[in-house]
Design an enzyme around this catalytic site. Structure first.
Site, PDB file in Angstrom:
ATOM      1  N   ALA A  10      -2.308 -88.218 -40.931  1.00  0.00           N
ATOM      2  CA  ALA A  10      -1.914 -89.593 -41.279  1.00  0.00           C
ATOM      3  C   ALA A  10      -0.427 -89.773 -41.008  1.00  0.00           C
ATOM      4  O   ALA A  10       0.398 -89.139 -41.652  1.00  0.00           O
ATOM      5  CB  ALA A  10      -2.221 -89.890 -42.749  1.00  0.00           C
ATOM      6  N   CYS A  11      -0.085 -90.622 -40.021  1.00  0.00           N
ATOM      7  CA  CYS A  11       1.315 -90.949 -39.754  1.00  0.00           C
ATOM      8  C   CYS A  11       1.638 -92.292 -40.403  1.00  0.00           C
ATOM      9  O   CYS A  11       0.735 -93.020 -40.813  1.00  0.00           O
ATOM     10  CB  CYS A  11       1.593 -90.985 -38.254  1.00  0.00           C
ATOM     11  SG  CYS A  11       0.846 -92.367 -37.378  1.00  0.00           S
ATOM     12  N   PRO A  12       2.909 -92.643 -40.535  1.00  0.00           N
ATOM     13  CA  PRO A  12       3.276 -93.863 -41.258  1.00  0.00           C
ATOM     14  C   PRO A  12       2.633 -95.137 -40.729  1.00  0.00           C
ATOM     15  O   PRO A  12       2.200 -95.984 -41.500  1.00  0.00           O
ATOM     16  CB  PRO A  12       4.804 -93.912 -41.101  1.00  0.00           C
ATOM     17  CG  PRO A  12       5.199 -92.493 -40.968  1.00  0.00           C
ATOM     18  CD  PRO A  12       4.112 -91.859 -40.163  1.00  0.00           C
ATOM     19  N   THR A  18      -1.250 -90.028 -35.590  1.00  0.00           N
ATOM     20  CA  THR A  18      -2.424 -89.654 -36.385  1.00  0.00           C
ATOM     21  C   THR A  18      -3.508 -89.047 -35.506  1.00  0.00           C
ATOM     22  O   THR A  18      -4.062 -87.984 -35.813  1.00  0.00           O
ATOM     23  CB  THR A  18      -2.982 -90.884 -37.121  1.00  0.00           C
ATOM     24  OG1 THR A  18      -2.003 -91.353 -38.046  1.00  0.00           O
ATOM     25  CG2 THR A  18      -4.259 -90.546 -37.879  1.00  0.00           C
TER      26      THR A  18
END
Length: 458
Positions: A10-12, A18
């Site tokens: 999970a990236c921002p 992601t």
């Protein structure tokens, strides 16, 4: 029987890192002889969701995340935590560490009031800001494109109440873009103080919009709401029998009231004045100021979609709501030029690259056209001394050219696919010239620098 590994990525923003991290973990795991399943938590929600049975039976668990996720499924279990970027660049190392129990930790079951998981300073602030932007992004994309469609009927067609153009404009410009700042503020506050901060963040963001402090005011409102709520939750003590009254009545009233009054009587006037000044400056760019802003864009994109790039991207998104579209075009070019330049270099000088690099160059071509800068990361990770300067210089050239020619973009994503929607890109010719200039400079720099370094190693 192959060992089992499960992971969550999970990236921002939930757009590129992601899924790149998930793919790298799966491919590398397979090459190492492991059975790997990865759950991705992107903009469309969780996909390939792990079952509790899979988690319990796993020989190793990896959480490659740069934002807060629900860890309750992993309570009491050893996991390896790492950044999404590390999973993209060093999947082999991440998997081996997880399997060999290097750097793992047991997830605790005690819930913290602070959702920052103990992080402090700039890293914590960045994560909260990116959380707000990740929720705001779909609204800005939809709003920007729908607004542009309304202009396709005629630049003033939206003024005809009840017309199709009016409908597009009301939905895109008034409704969607009108919600941009409140949503940003609400989810920054939510990231800091969980659900308790949402109400104050939403109200603070709405006030930021109405008093003219815009995107910058919205960011301030979000952080103010989050930390005020955290403070109130920590220091207001009530008997457990009336805890619900505190959560539903006391904290919301106090947090919304405090944030509202600070925004109206403290933050509003100076931030609104600053916002107006920035907008006026950007609308009057010329000569040296164009060169300076273009250089800043190119230099900040040195990390190819990382934290510095996203700061620039967030700034450009905020200006869209102010009707300033030039920085978004310059920023998008900075993000497209690195993978496109690399693709051109691998196509023009095929003998300088391995077969694997040539194939990656083809992928970079499509990623660059879609404004996914991360297509350049494999090349930059392998040879940063050559790739990063070429990408930065090419990006700066493209940004300066775009600003000088007056190109603008009213939607924050899409790359070349925005050409299919009339009105989203202003001065299409200028935008394409700038993109081509940046791409060719990056490709030329790559070839030159690679020849120089190859000569030194002989």
């Amino acid at each position: 029987m192959a060992k089992k590994i499960v992971a969550v990525t999970a990236c921002p923003t939930g757009i590129a890192h992601t899924f790149m991290a998930a793919e790298n973990l799966e491919v590398t795991g397979k090459e190492l002889g492991y059975d790997v399943k990865v759950e991705t938590q992107g903009t469309s929600g969780a996909e390939n969701v792990l079952t509790q049975k899979e988690i319990d039976e796993a020989d190793a668990i990896i959480l490659a995340v740069d934002r807060d996720i629900d860890e309750s499924r992993f309570v009491g279990i050893k996991v390896l935590k790492c950044s999404v970027g590390k999973a993209v660049k060093k999947a082999n190392e991440v998997i081996n560490n997880a399997i060999n129990d290097v750097g793992t930790e047991v997830i605790k079951g005690e819930k913290k009031a602070d959702s920052s998981n103990g992080e402090k300073g700039i890293k914590s602030i960045y994560k909260h800001l990116m959380m707000g932007i990740s929720y705001m992004l779909p609204i800005v994309v939809a709003g920007g494109i729908l607004t542009a469609i309304s202009f396709a009927f005629g630049i003033y067609a939206f003024q005809d109440e009840g017309s199709i153009a009016w409908g597009f404009y009301q939905t895109g410009a008034v409704a969607a873009l009108g919600l941009m700042v409140p949503v940003l503020s609400a989810y920054i506050a939510h990231s800091i103080a969980d659900k308790a901060g949402f109400a104050a963040g939403l109200v603070g963001g709405f006030l930021a919009s109405t008093i003219g402090s815009g995107f910058i005011g919205g960011i301030i409102a979000g952080f103010l709401a989050g930390y005020v709520t955290l403070f109130l939750n920590k220091y207001i003590k009530v008997p457990k029998t009336i805890q619900g009254v505190k959560d539903i009545l006391i904290v919301p009233i106090l947090s919304v009231g405090i944030v509202g009054f600070v925004m109206l009587f403290v933050v509003g006037t100076p931030i609104s004045a600053m916002n107006a000044g920035i907008t006026s400056f950007l609308n009057s760019l010329n000569g040296g100021s164009i060169v300076i802003l273009g250089l800043v864009c190119g230099l900040l994109y040195w990390d190819l979609g990382g934290p510095f790039s996203k700061i620039l991207y967030a700034f450009a998104i905020g200006l869209i709501s102010e009707g300033v579209y030039g920085p978004m075009a310059a920023t998008m070019i900075c993000g497209m030029v690195p993978p496109l330049g690399i693709a051109v270099a691998t196509l023009v000088t095929r003998k300088m690259w391995t077969e694997e690099q040539r194939q990656a160059g083809i992928s970079a071509l499509f990623l660059g056209a879609s404004y996914i800068t991360e297509g350049a990361i494999p090349f930059a990770a392998e040879n940063p001394i050559v790739v990063l300067p070429a990408c930065m210089i090419g990006g700066a050239v493209g940004a300066i050219t775009s600003l000088a020619l007056g190109a603008g973009i009213s939607a924050p994503h899409g790359g070349l696919f925005l050409l299919l929607i009339p009105g989203v890109i202003t001065n299409v010719g200028g935008f394409l010239i700038a993109l081509l200039a940046g791409t060719l400079v990056t490709a030329a720099m790559l070839i030159i620098l690679k020849k120089i370094t190859m000569g030194k190693t002989k």
